[in-house]
Design a protein around this motif. Structure first.
Motif, PDB file in Angstrom:
ATOM      1  N   LEU A 186       0.836  -1.185   0.035  1.00 48.57           N
ATOM      2  CA  LEU A 186       0.012   0.136  -0.117  1.00 48.57           C
ATOM      3  C   LEU A 186       0.740   1.177  -0.001  1.00 48.57           C
ATOM      4  N   CYS A 187       1.956   1.138   0.692  1.00 50.50           N
ATOM      5  CA  CYS A 187       2.804   2.402   0.774  1.00 50.50           C
ATOM      6  C   CYS A 187       3.475   2.548  -0.628  1.00 50.50           C
ATOM      7  N   GLY A 188       3.838   1.502  -1.172  1.00 47.94           N
ATOM      8  CA  GLY A 188       4.429   1.654  -2.536  1.00 47.94           C
ATOM      9  C   GLY A 188       3.788   2.194  -3.534  1.00 47.94           C
ATOM     10  N   MET A 189       2.485   1.782  -3.729  1.00 45.71           N
ATOM     11  CA  MET A 189       1.310   2.158  -4.605  1.00 45.71           C
ATOM     12  C   MET A 189       1.052   3.581  -4.060  1.00 45.71           C
ATOM     13  N   MET A 190       0.988   4.340  -2.988  1.00 46.64           N
ATOM     14  CA  MET A 190       0.801   5.605  -2.751  1.00 46.64           C
ATOM     15  C   MET A 190       1.819   6.343  -3.195  1.00 46.64           C
ATOM     16  N   ASP A 191       3.385   5.826  -3.135  1.00 45.36           N
ATOM     17  CA  ASP A 191       4.429   6.616  -3.339  1.00 45.36           C
ATOM     18  C   ASP A 191       4.434   6.781  -5.003  1.00 45.36           C
ATOM     19  N   VAL A 192       3.999   5.712  -5.630  1.00 43.19           N
ATOM     20  CA  VAL A 192       4.065   5.789  -7.025  1.00 43.19           C
ATOM     21  C   VAL A 192       3.227   6.913  -7.636  1.00 43.19           C
ATOM     22  N   MET A 193       1.973   6.898  -6.824  1.00 44.22           N
ATOM     23  CA  MET A 193       0.903   7.986  -7.363  1.00 44.22           C
ATOM     24  C   MET A 193       1.577   9.552  -7.074  1.00 44.22           C
ATOM     25  N   VAL A 194       2.363   9.551  -5.950  1.00 43.75           N
ATOM     26  CA  VAL A 194       2.916  10.856  -5.685  1.00 43.75           C
ATOM     27  C   VAL A 194       3.953  11.099  -6.837  1.00 43.75           C
ATOM     28  N   GLY A 195       4.753  10.247  -7.213  1.00 38.83           N
ATOM     29  CA  GLY A 195       5.851  10.336  -8.078  1.00 38.83           C
ATOM     30  C   GLY A 195       5.181  10.652  -9.507  1.00 38.83           C
ATOM     31  N   MET A 196       3.860  10.020  -9.848  1.00 36.29           N
ATOM     32  CA  MET A 196       3.508  10.518 -11.154  1.00 36.29           C
ATOM     33  C   MET A 196       2.844  12.099 -11.263  1.00 36.29           C
ATOM     34  N   LEU A 197       2.314  12.332 -10.112  1.00 35.83           N
ATOM     35  CA  LEU A 197       1.958  13.780  -9.789  1.00 35.83           C
ATOM     36  C   LEU A 197       3.126  14.653  -9.965  1.00 35.83           C
ATOM     37  N   ARG A 198       3.951  14.314  -9.448  1.00 29.67           N
ATOM     38  CA  ARG A 198       5.209  15.234  -9.176  1.00 29.67           C
ATOM     39  C   ARG A 198       6.015  15.361 -10.748  1.00 29.67           C
ATOM     40  N   GLY A 199       6.085  14.185 -11.371  1.00 33.67           N
ATOM     41  CA  GLY A 199       6.469  14.118 -12.578  1.00 33.67           C
ATOM     42  C   GLY A 199       5.741  14.967 -13.594  1.00 33.67           C
ATOM     43  N   LEU A 200       4.462  15.084 -13.362  1.00 39.51           N
ATOM     44  CA  LEU A 200       3.428  15.914 -14.113  1.00 39.51           C
ATOM     45  C   LEU A 200       3.669  17.480 -13.794  1.00 39.51           C
ATOM     46  N   GLY A 201       4.473  17.842 -12.838  1.00 39.03           N
ATOM     47  CA  GLY A 201       4.706  19.064 -12.473  1.00 39.03           C
ATOM     48  C   GLY A 201       3.889  19.720 -11.325  1.00 39.03           C
ATOM     49  N   TYR A 202       2.989  18.551 -10.650  1.00 39.17           N
ATOM     50  CA  TYR A 202       2.183  18.934  -9.345  1.00 39.17           C
ATOM     51  C   TYR A 202       3.043  18.531  -8.170  1.00 39.17           C
ATOM     52  N   SER A 203       3.473  19.433  -7.398  1.00 39.90           N
ATOM     53  CA  SER A 203       4.292  18.860  -6.188  1.00 39.90           C
ATOM     54  C   SER A 203       3.693  19.335  -4.774  1.00 39.90           C
ATOM     55  N   ILE A 204       2.893  20.451  -4.908  1.00 39.07           N
ATOM     56  CA  ILE A 204       2.280  20.994  -3.713  1.00 39.07           C
ATOM     57  C   ILE A 204       0.942  20.190  -3.569  1.00 39.07           C
ATOM     58  N   MET A 205       0.060  19.760  -4.320  1.00 33.91           N
ATOM     59  CA  MET A 205      -1.011  18.949  -4.219  1.00 33.91           C
ATOM     60  C   MET A 205      -0.664  17.769  -3.318  1.00 33.91           C
ATOM     61  N   PRO A 206       0.287  16.816  -3.896  1.00 30.49           N
ATOM     62  CA  PRO A 206       0.560  15.376  -3.249  1.00 30.49           C
ATOM     63  C   PRO A 206       1.241  15.663  -1.721  1.00 30.49           C
ATOM     64  N   MET A 207       1.785  16.760  -1.620  1.00 22.89           N
ATOM     65  CA  MET A 207       2.237  17.371  -0.260  1.00 22.89           C
ATOM     66  C   MET A 207       1.204  17.477   0.685  1.00 22.89           C
ATOM     67  N   ILE A 208       0.343  18.211   0.181  1.00 22.47           N
ATOM     68  CA  ILE A 208      -0.877  18.527   1.044  1.00 22.47           C
ATOM     69  C   ILE A 208      -1.741  17.103   1.414  1.00 22.47           C
ATOM     70  N   VAL A 209      -1.875  16.409   0.482  1.00 21.46           N
ATOM     71  CA  VAL A 209      -2.636  15.079   0.556  1.00 21.46           C
ATOM     72  C   VAL A 209      -2.115  14.173   1.514  1.00 21.46           C
ATOM     73  N   SER A 210      -0.689  14.161   1.405  1.00 25.64           N
ATOM     74  CA  SER A 210       0.233  13.160   2.019  1.00 25.64           C
ATOM     75  C   SER A 210       0.272  13.773   3.515  1.00 25.64           C
ATOM     76  N   LEU A 211       0.654  14.858   3.872  1.00 26.53           N
ATOM     77  CA  LEU A 211       0.701  15.505   5.067  1.00 26.53           C
ATOM     78  C   LEU A 211      -0.637  15.213   5.782  1.00 26.53           C
ATOM     79  N   LEU A 212      -1.860  15.542   5.432  1.00 29.25           N
ATOM     80  CA  LEU A 212      -3.088  15.515   6.067  1.00 29.25           C
ATOM     81  C   LEU A 212      -3.606  13.942   6.152  1.00 29.25           C
ATOM     82  N   GLY A 213      -3.343  13.343   5.020  1.00 27.94           N
ATOM     83  CA  GLY A 213      -3.689  11.796   4.940  1.00 27.94           C
ATOM     84  C   GLY A 213      -2.784  10.901   5.976  1.00 27.94           C
ATOM     85  N   ALA A 214      -1.519  11.090   5.397  1.00 23.13           N
ATOM     86  CA  ALA A 214      -0.481   9.974   6.328  1.00 23.13           C
ATOM     87  C   ALA A 214      -0.107  10.554   7.685  1.00 23.13           C
TER      88      ALA A 214
END
Length: 464
Positions: A369-397
C-alpha cells in the motif's frame, strides 16, 4: 563517457524500459541501506543490544533532518529529466552546475545543525537512559558526512534523469564493500562501538560522493560537470525549489510523524526499541525496492512531459503500479515469513526477536500500500504538481498517524506497540485513495490543455 549509459524513455516498450531503469536503481538502494544495516548488525552482534538500539533509533531523527534537502534532489530530477526530454543542452548544463553547488551548501548546513542539536532532539524523543550517550555519539559523527551524502543524492538525481542507474550502482558497490570491511575493523578489532560504525559510514559516503563527482566531470554529454562553472542560476534554483521544497517538506513532516511513532515505541523499554530497530531495518529493504518505482515514475513522466508525449503517460502509471504492487507483496510477505531468522541476524535475544515480529506482522505484510501511494505521488510530481501530493500526504498519512497516537493509542486497552504499528497501513490506504482521485483530476486537466493546444495549432495552419 558517452551516451551508452543514458536511456531514451520516450520510445519503445514502457514496461521493459521501466524494469531496465529500475533494477539497477533497486540494487543501488538496497546496497545503500546495507550501510545502516551493517552498522546495526555489527553492533548488535559484537557490541550488544543497547548499541544496536542506539544506532537503529536514530534513523527517524536522521530522516527528519535530511528529508527536506533530499527532497530538493527530487526537484533536480524533474527539472533535469524535462531538459533531457526537450533536448535542451543549455538547461541541462545550468541544472547540473546549480544542483551540485546547492548540494554542498545543503550538506554543510545539515552537518552543523545536526551536530549541535543531536542531544536535545534525542532527549525529546524519549531516548532510553542506557542508549542516549551512544546515540548522541553515533549521530554526531554521522552528520559530519552529510555534505558527501547530499552530493551523492543530487548527482544521482542528475544521472537518473537521463536514465543512468548503472553507474550509481557501481559506485555504491565499491563504497558498500569498504563500509562493511571498516565496520568489522573498527568494531571488532579496535572496539570502537557505535563510533566505529558511524565513522565507517561517513568514509563510505565520501567514497560514493567522490566517484559520482568524478563521473560527472569525465562525462562528455550534456551532464558534464565543470567545477569552474559551479554557480547558482536563479531560474534553475527556483524551478528546483518549486518541485523540491514541497517534496522535502513532505518528507520532513513524514519523518516528524515517525519521530512521534519512535517516541511512543521508546516508552516500552530497551527490548521493544531494539526489536523495532531490527524490524525497521528489514523493512527498509522492502521500502527501498518499492521506492525505485517512485523514482522511475518521476523520471519517465518528466522526460515525457519535456518531449510532450502525453499519450504514453497512462502506460507509465500502469507499469509502475504493477511493478510496485508485486514487489511490495513478494518482498513484504517474504520478510514476514522469514522474520525470525532475519531478526536473529540482528540480535541473539529471543525477546528482541519477538518484539520485532510484532512490527513485521503488521507493516511488512501491508507495505505494498505504501509503494502504491508513493508511485501516485511520483506521477503527480513528474507531471509538475508537487504541492498537491504534499498536502494530501501531510493530511492523510502524517496527520492521521499523529491523530491515531493522540487518541486511540491513549486508550489503556490499546496502549501497545501493536496499536502504534496499525497507524501505518490505515494511513497508507486512505492516502492512496485520495492520490488516485487527484491524479484523475490532473490527468483530465492535462488532456484538456493538450486538446486546446492542438486546436490552436490547426487554426493557425501549423498542423496540416
Amino acid at each position: 563517457m558517452s551516451k551508452q549509459y543514458q536511456m531514451d524513455m520516450c520510445s519503445g516498450p514502457v514496461l521493459k524500459k521501466l524494469l531496465l531503469f529500475s533494477l539497477p536503481l533497486m540494487a543501488s538502494g538496497v546496497l545503500q541501506l546495507l550501510f545502516n544495516a551493517a552498522d546495526i548488525i555489527v553492533v548488535g552482534k559484537f557490541a550488544g543490544d543497547n548499541s544496536m538500539g542506539a544506532v537503529g533509533s536514530t534513523s527517524s531523527l536522521i530522516n527528519l533532518f535530511t528529508n527536506l534537502f533530499v527532497g530538493m534532489s527530487v526537484g533536480v530530477n524533474v527539472i533535469a529529466a524535462r531538459a533531457h526530454g526537450a533536448n535542451s543542452a543549455s538547461d541541462m548544463h545550468d541544472t547540473v552546475h546549480t544542483s551540485m553547488l546547492l548540494s554542498v551548501i545543503c550538506g554543510a548546513v545539515l552537518a552543523v545543525v545536526g551536530f549541535i542539536l543531536a542531544p536535545e532532539m534525542l532527549i525529546l524523543m524519549n531516548a532510553t537512559e542506557n542508549q542516549l550517550p551512544l546515540a548522541v555519539m553515533y549521530l554526531r559523527i554521522y552528520f559530519l558526512g552529510m555534505p558527501a551524502t547530499m552530493v551523492y543524492n543530487f548527482g544521482g538525481a542528475v544521472l537518473r534523469a537521463v536514465g543512468d542507474t548503472k553507474r550509481p550502482l557501481y559506485f555504491l558497490t565499491a563504497a558498500g564493500v569498504i563500509n562493511v570491511l571498516l565496520n568489522l575493523l573498527f568494531v571488532i578489532a579496535l572496539k570502537m562501538d557505535v563510533a566505529g560504525v558511524a565513522l565507517a559510514t561517513v568514509i563510505s559516503q565520501c567514497i560514493s560522493a567522490g566517484l559520482t563527482v568524478l563521473c560527472l566531470i569525465k562525462d562528455n554529454t550534456e551532464i558534464h560537470l565543470d567545477v569552474k562553472q559551479l554557480k547558482i542560476r536563479k531560474r534553475i534554483l527556483f524551478s528546483v525549489l518549486r518541485v523540491g521544497l514541497p517534496a522535502g517538506f513532505q518528507g520532513t513532516i513524514f519523518s516528524l510523524s515517525n519521530v512521534v511513532i519512535q517516541s511512543s515505541i521508546n516508552l516500552f523499554g530497551d527490548t521493544v526499541v531494539s526489536g523495532n530497530s531490527a524490524a525497521s531495518s528489514i523493512e527498509g529493504f522492502i521500502y527501498m525496492a518499492m521506492n525505485t518505482f517512485y523514482q522511475a515514475a518521476i523520471s519517465f513522466t518528466g522526460q515525457h512531459m519535456g518531449a510532450k508525449k502525453y499519450s504514453r503517460i497512462p502506460r507509465i502509471l500502469a507499469s509502475s503500479l504493477l511493478c510496485v504492487t508485486v514487489t511490495g507483496l513478494v518482498f513484504g510477505w517474504t520478510a514476514f515469513l522469514l522474520g525470525r531468522p532475519l531478526l536473529g541476524i540482528y540480535s541473539n535475544s529471543s525477546e528482541v526477536v519477538d518484539a520485532g515480529m510484532v512490527r513485521l506482522s503488521i507493516i511488512a505484510t501491508t507495505y505494498a500500500l505504501c509503494g502504491m501511494m508513493d508511485v501516485m505521488v511520483g506521477m503527480l510530481r513528474g507531471l509538475g504538481y508537487s504541492i498537491m501530493p504534499m498536502i494530501v500526504s501531510l493530511l492523510g498519512a502524517c496527520g492521521l498517524r499523529i491523530l491515531w497516537i493522540a487518541t486511540v493509542f491513549q486508550i489503556p486497552e490499546y496502549h501497545s506497540p501493536r496499536t502504534v504499528y496499525l497507524s501505518y497501513p490505515i494511513s497508507w490506504g486512505i492516502t492512496l485513495f485520495v492520490h488516485i482521485v487527484c491524479y484523475i483530476v490532473v490527468w483530465r486537466r492535462l488532456k484538456r490543455r493538450e486538446s486546446e493546444y492542438f486546436v490552436g495549432e490547426e487554426k493557425s495552419g501549423i498542423i496540416k
